[in-house]
Design an enzyme around this catalytic site. Sequence first.
Site, short mmCIF file in Angstrom:
data_model
loop_
_atom_site.label_atom_id
_atom_site.label_comp_id
_atom_site.label_asym_id
_atom_site.label_seq_id
_atom_site.Cartn_x
_atom_site.Cartn_y
_atom_site.Cartn_z
N TYR A 87 -12.08 5.10 70.42
CA TYR A 87 -12.14 5.58 69.04
C TYR A 87 -12.09 7.11 69.05
O TYR A 87 -12.59 7.76 69.97
CB TYR A 87 -13.45 5.18 68.37
N ASP B 205 -14.02 -0.84 59.05
CA ASP B 205 -14.55 -0.68 57.70
C ASP B 205 -13.52 -0.10 56.73
O ASP B 205 -12.53 0.48 57.16
CB ASP B 205 -15.71 0.33 57.74
#
Lengths: 262, 262
Positions: free
Chosen positions: B110, B52
């Site tokens: 992540y 994003d």
Amino acid sequence: MKRVLLKVSYDGAGYHGWQVQPNAITVEGVLNEKLSELTGESIEVIGASRTDAGVHALGNVAVFDTESTIPPERFSYALNTILPEDISVAESFEVPPGFHPRKTDTEKTYEYTILNTKFPVPGRRGYTWHVKVPLDIDKMRSAASVLIGPHDFRGFCSSKTQAESTVRTIYSINVTKHEDEIKIVVCGDGFLYNMVRIIAGTLASAGGLGKVTVTDIEKALRTGDRTLAGLTAPPQGLCLVDIWYPELEEIYPESENCGSDF
Amino acid sequence: MKRVLLKVSYDGAGYHGWQVQPNAITVEGVLNEKLSELTGESIEVIGASRTDAGVHALGNVAVFDTESTIPPERFSYALNTILPEDISVAESFEVPPGFHPRKTDTEKTYEYTILNTKFPVPGRRGYTWHVKVPLDIDKMRSAASVLIGPHDFRGFCSSKTQAESTVRTIYSINVTKHEDEIKIVVCGDGFLYNMVRIIAGTLASAGGLGKVTVTDIEKALRTGDRTLAGLTAPPQGLCLVDIWYPELEEIYPESENCGSDF
């Protein structure tokens, strides 16, 4: 009239350093403007460390005098609502009227970060010095050990240094590596102009970026010959982490002491 | 014709995310442009993870096909001389012609960083989520433990998720605190849209920012009710650290395996 101390954090990227300059945005200039706005007085802070353009801080110190009814502890909250996002006041409290942040005994802690990778890492470029030659931490530590103690550091400062004496005491230098980042944490009673950046450049050179040896460093300390030490590392890797005043211990016990058992 | 894999790092602040969009600057768009410039071909990369806007990466992956005579290992060097400073290619190498970065079994890691201080720290604002409520790490760890394993994560993704199946396996979640920074490192076989940011928001809520309990998380997993989990943490705290393909182990042994002993 009260004297109030501020612990100031900032991202140095957006400022022409700490000190007020005509026609340039500086951290000190923004603080003066916002404090004057808050108090309705004409405030000019006295700063502890005049960091260079691009250098960051977690705990620089400034004091100012005010007649304001805002409680000293509330200045941090009030300022943080009106300061730009890249300046923040971590603490504020009252200090004795005569307290001067540059004329009081102190221990300062700086951290210099080297990113030791083949290519630059985009998210770290504003806060590290990218060195692609693999550095030898043990050699950097050996080089650092020579610098500990009281020395005449005139070989480790910029020729622009205006200090009366170039003798300073370094209490400790810790060189650590975590993944690809090498951190050099230097604690001392004070630092000359560009001194921490020259120390970082010298340790990087000793670690493999250049050819500075322990003997060169000893000689630079003895002779004051600036050409024997390493290059001046770039500003964005440097952060002023903490300034500690033994004199304020009673009223400011939570500040970190870097441990001057020297 | 060769298929070349790139490991791509970027600072997400300056981009409207990974995926090419009309009238917006994206990481994929810049890579296509620079690769086309370099090879004289019309290159369109296939990316592994469509991060994003504002999300950072240390090791996103892209592949492309080329007839170029540039050796695959040299693409990283060639690209880094022409890419903007906030995108960097850490590695490049040839992969089998059929290799597809989204249709191959994978382990993704992540990292989400929370800055847990009373006031924001200017130098960290682009790379952390500032949470001023003191968070309880033990409670965050308890909440995290419930999420480990294969689960239907439809209660932990954005309603914009287009995946056919919402079952994913989380191999590990490590919550650590170093000074004022809390890091949540999540490793799994894949993640739904906004899933890591919702996990970060849920753990922060369980840690004291909100009122999510272990029972709520268990119920959210069972029922798929998004309202039981926490808020979606903001993008700038998120970094795609690594993507590992077991299938490429032979040709790419230095990549980090997040350890799926699950």
